[in-house]
Design a protein around this motif. Structure first.
Motif: not given
Length: 222
Positions: A60, A64, A66, A93-94, A96-100, A102, A106
């Motif tokens: 990130f 970021s 995170y 949380g990181s 989840d963002d990566l898999e969805n 985010f 970026q």
């Protein structure tokens, strides 16, 4: 998701799973009304924290939320389960963002900014009378953008630009009209790269650059 992103996902999951092992390191001492918690195996704890810092920074970036959040969570000595759970929450949380998507967003934002800069340079060259290097820069930006779009459609991004253009159209990424325009822009750049400078005009290079700008603005929005 490309191979690098899959590697990041696997690493984050591995560190989340390891949090249970780190939690088990917490020990307690003291009397009934005065209990201290501590972690005896500091080497294992520090190794875990260093690995987390490394993957969050690589995935990130230092600017970021995170990375900033991790820095705040690790400013004090880690010796309680609640602190470990907070770091685990950041990892979850990181992940989840990566898999969805985010990170993809970026990457596209950063790529779009870089492309804009290169295209501005191409415009300056064109305005100064250097249509041929301007056309080549346009071609470079266009090919790179196609390679970045390909993984989103589960396409091989190592293919030639014309094949990527064909496959992206077939995958429904854009329509026949956009495909044809991209092919024209690629042709202009290819002619420039192969020294066929009389096969295109300054006006066509200008149309190439402006068209690529619109394409980037459309496809690389986040």
């Amino acid at each position: 998701m490309n191979s690098t992103q899959k590697h990041y996902v696997a690493r984050l999951q591995e560190l989340i799973d390891q949090s249970k092992e780190i939690e088990a390191l917490v020990n307690y001492s003291g009397e009934e009304y005065f209990v201290l918690s501590y972690i005896e195996d500091q080497a294992l704890l520090n190794a875990w924290l260093i690995k987390i810092k490394s993957i969050i920074e690589a995935t990130f970036g230092k600017t970021s939320p995170y990375f900033k959040g991790l820095r705040e969570l690790t400013e004090k000595d880690i010796h309680e389960k609640s602190q470990i759970n907070a770091i685990k929450g950041l990892l979850i949380g990181s992940l989840d963002d990566l898999e969805n998507g985010f990170l993809i967003g970026q990457e596209f934002l950063i790529a779009g900014e870089i492309f804009d800069s290169v295209l501005e340079e191409a415009k300056e060259l064109l305005n100064a009378g250097y249509k041929d290097p301007a056309a080549i820069l346009g071609r470079v930006v266009l090919e790179d953008s196609l390679r970045r779009l390909a993984p989103q459609e589960q396409l091989d991004d190592t293919q030639k630009a014309t094949k990527l253009n064909d496959d992206l159209k077939k995958a429904g990424r854009y329509n026949q009209v956009q495909w044809r325009q991209i092919q024209v822009w690629l042709d202009v750049g290819n002619n420039a790269a192969h020294g066929k400078f009389d096969q295109y005009s300054k006006e066509q290079v200008n149309e190439q650059i402006e068209g690529i700008e619109r394409f980037i603005a459309s496809e690389f929005k986040v």
